[in-house]
Motif scaffolding. Structure first.
Motif, PDB file in Angstrom:
ATOM      1  N   HIS A   1     -28.303  11.575 -64.016  1.00  0.00           N
ATOM      2  CA  HIS A   1     -29.098  12.759 -64.358  1.00  0.00           C
ATOM      3  C   HIS A   1     -28.216  13.941 -64.750  1.00  0.00           C
ATOM      4  O   HIS A   1     -28.699  14.947 -65.269  1.00  0.00           O
ATOM      5  CB  HIS A   1     -29.979  13.146 -63.154  1.00  0.00           C
ATOM      6  CG  HIS A   1     -31.058  14.118 -63.468  1.00  0.00           C
ATOM      7  ND1 HIS A   1     -31.041  15.431 -63.037  1.00  0.00           N
ATOM      8  CD2 HIS A   1     -32.195  13.980 -64.191  1.00  0.00           C
ATOM      9  CE1 HIS A   1     -32.120  16.053 -63.465  1.00  0.00           C
ATOM     10  NE2 HIS A   1     -32.843  15.200 -64.169  1.00  0.00           N
ATOM     11  N   ASP A   2     -26.899  13.810 -64.509  1.00  0.00           N
ATOM     12  CA  ASP A   2     -25.975  14.905 -64.788  1.00  0.00           C
ATOM     13  C   ASP A   2     -25.680  14.971 -66.290  1.00  0.00           C
ATOM     14  O   ASP A   2     -25.109  14.046 -66.863  1.00  0.00           O
ATOM     15  CB  ASP A   2     -24.675  14.690 -64.004  1.00  0.00           C
ATOM     16  CG  ASP A   2     -23.691  15.828 -64.208  1.00  0.00           C
ATOM     17  OD1 ASP A   2     -23.913  16.911 -63.637  1.00  0.00           O
ATOM     18  OD2 ASP A   2     -22.716  15.631 -64.958  1.00  0.00           O
ATOM     19  N   ASN A   3     -26.056  16.088 -66.907  1.00  0.00           N
ATOM     20  CA  ASN A   3     -25.945  16.215 -68.362  1.00  0.00           C
ATOM     21  C   ASN A   3     -24.492  16.156 -68.830  1.00  0.00           C
ATOM     22  O   ASN A   3     -24.176  15.513 -69.842  1.00  0.00           O
ATOM     23  CB  ASN A   3     -26.586  17.518 -68.820  1.00  0.00           C
ATOM     24  CG  ASN A   3     -26.576  17.653 -70.339  1.00  0.00           C
ATOM     25  OD1 ASN A   3     -27.261  16.925 -71.049  1.00  0.00           O
ATOM     26  ND2 ASN A   3     -25.765  18.570 -70.845  1.00  0.00           N
ATOM     27  N   ASP A   4     -23.589  16.826 -68.097  1.00  0.00           N
ATOM     28  CA  ASP A   4     -22.185  16.837 -68.507  1.00  0.00           C
ATOM     29  C   ASP A   4     -21.602  15.422 -68.508  1.00  0.00           C
ATOM     30  O   ASP A   4     -20.825  15.064 -69.399  1.00  0.00           O
ATOM     31  CB  ASP A   4     -21.370  17.734 -67.574  1.00  0.00           C
ATOM     32  CG  ASP A   4     -21.712  19.213 -67.742  1.00  0.00           C
ATOM     33  OD1 ASP A   4     -22.306  19.565 -68.784  1.00  0.00           O
ATOM     34  OD2 ASP A   4     -21.392  20.008 -66.834  1.00  0.00           O
TER      35      ASP A   4
ATOM     36  N   LEU B   1     -18.021   5.417 -65.003  1.00  0.00           N
ATOM     37  CA  LEU B   1     -18.165   5.544 -63.555  1.00  0.00           C
ATOM     38  C   LEU B   1     -18.760   6.900 -63.179  1.00  0.00           C
ATOM     39  O   LEU B   1     -19.627   6.992 -62.299  1.00  0.00           O
ATOM     40  CB  LEU B   1     -16.808   5.362 -62.872  1.00  0.00           C
ATOM     41  CG  LEU B   1     -16.152   3.981 -62.998  1.00  0.00           C
ATOM     42  CD1 LEU B   1     -14.751   3.998 -62.414  1.00  0.00           C
ATOM     43  CD2 LEU B   1     -16.991   2.904 -62.339  1.00  0.00           C
ATOM     44  N   LYS B   2     -18.300   7.930 -63.835  1.00  0.00           N
ATOM     45  CA  LYS B   2     -18.799   9.287 -63.558  1.00  0.00           C
ATOM     46  C   LYS B   2     -20.293   9.383 -63.873  1.00  0.00           C
ATOM     47  O   LYS B   2     -21.074   9.988 -63.129  1.00  0.00           O
ATOM     48  CB  LYS B   2     -18.004  10.285 -64.406  1.00  0.00           C
ATOM     49  CG  LYS B   2     -18.168  11.737 -64.028  1.00  0.00           C
ATOM     50  CD  LYS B   2     -17.248  12.102 -62.883  1.00  0.00           C
ATOM     51  CE  LYS B   2     -17.435  13.574 -62.499  1.00  0.00           C
ATOM     52  NZ  LYS B   2     -16.984  14.471 -63.584  1.00  0.00           N
ATOM     53  N   ASN B   3     -20.692   8.763 -64.977  1.00  0.00           N
ATOM     54  CA  ASN B   3     -22.095   8.795 -65.367  1.00  0.00           C
ATOM     55  C   ASN B   3     -22.958   7.961 -64.430  1.00  0.00           C
ATOM     56  O   ASN B   3     -24.065   8.375 -64.052  1.00  0.00           O
ATOM     57  CB  ASN B   3     -22.258   8.285 -66.806  1.00  0.00           C
ATOM     58  CG  ASN B   3     -23.669   8.425 -67.316  1.00  0.00           C
ATOM     59  OD1 ASN B   3     -24.226   9.514 -67.382  1.00  0.00           O
ATOM     60  ND2 ASN B   3     -24.270   7.303 -67.692  1.00  0.00           N
TER      61      ASN B   3
ATOM     62  N   ARG C   1     -26.423  13.771 -55.001  1.00  0.00           N
ATOM     63  CA  ARG C   1     -25.039  13.294 -55.052  1.00  0.00           C
ATOM     64  C   ARG C   1     -24.132  14.145 -54.169  1.00  0.00           C
ATOM     65  O   ARG C   1     -23.275  13.618 -53.451  1.00  0.00           O
ATOM     66  CB  ARG C   1     -24.530  13.316 -56.501  1.00  0.00           C
ATOM     67  CG  ARG C   1     -23.091  12.826 -56.657  1.00  0.00           C
ATOM     68  CD  ARG C   1     -22.981  11.355 -56.348  1.00  0.00           C
ATOM     69  NE  ARG C   1     -21.603  10.881 -56.322  1.00  0.00           N
ATOM     70  CZ  ARG C   1     -21.245   9.639 -56.063  1.00  0.00           C
ATOM     71  NH1 ARG C   1     -22.161   8.717 -55.794  1.00  0.00           N
ATOM     72  NH2 ARG C   1     -19.985   9.280 -56.051  1.00  0.00           N
ATOM     73  N   ASN C   2     -24.314  15.457 -54.188  1.00  0.00           N
ATOM     74  CA  ASN C   2     -23.433  16.331 -53.421  1.00  0.00           C
ATOM     75  C   ASN C   2     -23.703  16.287 -51.914  1.00  0.00           C
ATOM     76  O   ASN C   2     -22.989  16.919 -51.130  1.00  0.00           O
ATOM     77  CB  ASN C   2     -23.506  17.768 -53.932  1.00  0.00           C
ATOM     78  CG  ASN C   2     -24.910  18.348 -53.865  1.00  0.00           C
ATOM     79  OD1 ASN C   2     -25.803  17.782 -53.224  1.00  0.00           O
ATOM     80  ND2 ASN C   2     -25.118  19.467 -54.539  1.00  0.00           N
TER      81      ASN C   2
ATOM     82  N   ARG D   1     -26.982   4.783 -60.691  1.00  0.00           N
ATOM     83  CA  ARG D   1     -27.307   3.509 -61.329  1.00  0.00           C
ATOM     84  C   ARG D   1     -27.619   2.462 -60.256  1.00  0.00           C
ATOM     85  O   ARG D   1     -26.981   2.404 -59.214  1.00  0.00           O
ATOM     86  CB  ARG D   1     -26.131   3.038 -62.182  1.00  0.00           C
ATOM     87  CG  ARG D   1     -26.346   1.641 -62.767  1.00  0.00           C
ATOM     88  CD  ARG D   1     -25.256   1.258 -63.710  1.00  0.00           C
ATOM     89  NE  ARG D   1     -25.268  -0.182 -63.967  1.00  0.00           N
ATOM     90  CZ  ARG D   1     -24.634  -0.775 -64.970  1.00  0.00           C
ATOM     91  NH1 ARG D   1     -23.921  -0.067 -65.804  1.00  0.00           N
ATOM     92  NH2 ARG D   1     -24.700  -2.081 -65.126  1.00  0.00           N
ATOM     93  N   SER D   2     -28.616   1.627 -60.515  1.00  0.00           N
ATOM     94  CA  SER D   2     -29.026   0.606 -59.549  1.00  0.00           C
ATOM     95  C   SER D   2     -28.066  -0.579 -59.573  1.00  0.00           C
ATOM     96  O   SER D   2     -27.211  -0.700 -60.456  1.00  0.00           O
ATOM     97  CB  SER D   2     -30.446   0.133 -59.862  1.00  0.00           C
ATOM     98  OG  SER D   2     -30.491  -0.455 -61.150  1.00  0.00           O
TER      99      SER D   2
END
Length: 601
Positions: free
Chosen positions: A88-91, A81-83, A10-11, A360-361
């Motif tokens: 895979h990002d736990n936060d 949206l963030k998720n 992502r980064n 997400r696909s």
């Protein structure tokens, strides 16, 4: 050694190709502050009197519920949206779970409101409007609730039904678990001759294979699994149908169809007119199937041959930058205000464009009243993704215009019209591409094939599903046992009627009903067909005159300020009558004629 191309983290994605969520909350501290405020306000709802004895109490309750709902919705949209941008990002997972829990809490704490409104006598409610003129801003909001009055049972019975909701939904949940988790599918060969584990997703890919052996094996092996469980799946579907019929009967509706459509204020004439008109035009589907048989050059056309691309060459390469330019050019018929809004979408980082690890696909449009719309894509350089971009842009512009024009309580639009704006954009793009590439025979074939396949899969196929859904509900209402044998026989007859003599209705297709989750959705699928047909007609009206464009923009601005049928009538489409469907079939026939001429040279 062949290097394997990996998806970026992502980064590693360029910022300009990501959506800007700071327009919702500037940082996580801002989110947490808003979360605390929403939690505190949920506590205030607990203190709200649950009796609505005068107009002032009613107004206060409506405004409080809408304001807190608005706060909670904004938090939920941001967290989702963030998720989705990195699952895979736990936060982000934790944040999304917290937001969903807040939504659940809001639903629980406001569950008293609708029953309380329904206890208000009609004459008394009229007095409330006179007593508190500000309530007029919420008349439509209250009318939607009051329309259910004749179908609400005693508080005791409503309480029992509410407590039994999990029981009523059990068969649908059982189907979902069985279909998504417990069914074990065999190994099959892909185009490269490699062994792959068959699944729903893999199946759809293999049906597009150019190799008939691959398509046939995927088809027969998938249905061999459903055949083993056909009696169990008949039981789950029959239980769901019985639940729909029981609920409709208890609530004094004429039928399960009437009850389901009443939820969106849709008269049953919309449904029956669709079924009738599609049946009147099945000869067009038969022609298209016959053309597919000729193009593929097969002696026998099977059900597993209906999804493989007709064109031998690959889809033309279309980059994201090219797709933006083509979309803007196609949408010029909407007028400068609409095009400027789309340009704002492209320039303002409303779109998360490329695929990254754990994203997400698929694709969708999201957002809410207090945010700009957001679009999720997983971009690939092809024609299909161009259509996805303009489709999701249609959704986003619908939200953009309705949010601008309507107060919060009417800012959303009915699910019945949700696919119309997006598919109208697709139809406008199709017209534009056919004109722009009129001298490019291969591109013209691709676009025609894309349109005809879309029409086949949406108008014809979804109406076939709707007709089967109606058939099994009526059968159960008439005490006909919904066994696997009964549903197999009826579905096969329906399939033969729809696709005609040019295609062999393979025996496996009799089992297709057993793997369609939409049959558990209570008369949902017909809306795909009505929406596509209405969009085809609207696209023609927009391009035919300025008035057509003006009417369409008014449709986008309407939100839920009126019944969806009335909103569509003002846009020039009466969906209780057959004309819009006949117009759509004329366009389908014209494009079928055009492809036939190109193929036959």
């Amino acid at each position: 050694m062949t290097m394997v191309k990996k998806l970026p983290q992502r980064n590693e994605v360029p910022e300009e190709l990501t959506w800007d969520l700071t327009t919702i909350f500037k940082d996580e501290a801002d989110f947490e502050k808003a979360f605390e405020v929403a939690q505190e306000n949920l506590g205030l709802i607990d203190q709200q009197a649950h009796e609505l004895n005068d107009g002032h109490q009613l107004l206060k309750a409506i405004q409080m519920l809408l304001e807190v709902g608005r706060q909670v919705e904004k938090l939920a949209v941001y967290a989702q949206l963030k998720n989705d941008q990195d699952t895979h990002d736990n936060d982000s997972q934790v944040q999304n779970d917290r937001a969903e829990a807040l939504l659940t809490s809001f639903a629980e704490k406001t569950a008293w409101f609708e029953p309380a409104v329904l206890l208000i006598d009609t004459d008394k409610l009229d007095q409330f409007y006179q007593q508190v003129p500000e309530l007029e801003h919420y008349r439509r909001f209250l009318d939607v609730i009051m329309a259910k009055k004749a179908h609400v049972l005693s508080p005791e019975v409503e309480g029992v039904l509410a407590s039994a909701s999990d029981i009523f939904e059990a068969s649908a949940k059982t189907f979902g678990i069985l279909d998504n988790t417990d069914l074990s599918f065999p190994i099959v060969k892909n185009d490269a001759g490699q062994d792959v584990q068959l699944s729903q997703g893999v199946y759809s890919v293999l049906l597009e294979s150019a190799d008939v052996k691959v398509r046939r094996e995927a088809f027969t092996k998938l249905y061999s699994v459903y055949e083993q469980f056909q009696h169990t799946l008949a039981s789950t579907l029959a239980a769901t149908v019985k639940t729909h019929n029981l609920s409709a009967n208890l609530r004094h509706y004429d039928s399960a169809l009437d009850a389901a459509l009443a939820e969106n204020e849709i008269p049953t004439a919309v449904f029956t007119t669709l079924i009738d008109e599609v049946n009147n035009h099945l000869d067009l589907l038969h022609r298209y199937v016959e053309l597919r048989k000729q193009i593929l050059g097969v002696t026998d056309l099977h059900m597993y041959d209906l999804y493989t691309p007709l064109m031998k060459t690959k889809s033309p390469k279309i980059t994201y930058d090219q797709a933006q330019k083509l979309s803007l050019a196609a949408l010029e018929v909407m007028g400068p205000d609409y095009v400027n809004a789309v340009q704002k979408e492209f320039d303002g980082r409303w779109i998360d464009v490329i695929e990254n690890q754990y994203k997400r696909s698929g694709g969708y449009s999201s957002g809410m009243y207090d945010t700009n719309p957001f679009i999720l894509l997983n971009w690939q350089d092809n024609l299909d993704n161009l259509y996805t971009l303009i489709h999701e842009t249609g959704h986003s512009m619908h939200s953009f215009y309705s949010h601008q024009a309507q107060p919060y309580q009417y800012g959303d639009y009915s699910i019945f019209v949700a696919e119309i704006a997006s598919t109208t954009n697709e139809n406008i793009l199709t017209d534009y591409l056919l004109k722009k590439f009129a001298d490019d025979e291969e591109m013209t074939k691709f676009v025609l094939n894309y349109y005809l396949d879309g029409f086949k899969g949406t108008v014809f196929r979804q109406t076939q599903f709707a007709e089967f859904e109606s058939l099994i509900h009526e059968a159960d209402a008439n005490r006909v046992p919904l066994t696997a044998d009964f549903m197999n026989q009826e579905y096969l007859k329906l399939n033969q009627k729809y696709y005609g003599p040019a295609v062999i209705s393979d025996p496996e297709i009799r089992l297709e009903w057993s793997r369609i989750p939409h049959f558990y959705y209570d008369f949902y699928v017909y809306q795909y067909a009505t929406g596509f047909a209405a969009a085809t007609t609207l696209a023609e009206k927009i391009q035919a005159s300025d008035q057509g464009r003006i009417d369409y923009l008014s449709f986008l601005q309407a939100g839920s300020s009126d019944q969806p049928i009335n909103v569509m009538k003002r846009a020039g489409v009466d969906m209780t009558q057959a004309e819009y469907l006949k117009d759509a079939f004329k366009i389908f026939e014209q494009r079928l004629d055009q492809l036939e001429k190109l193929i036959k040279g």
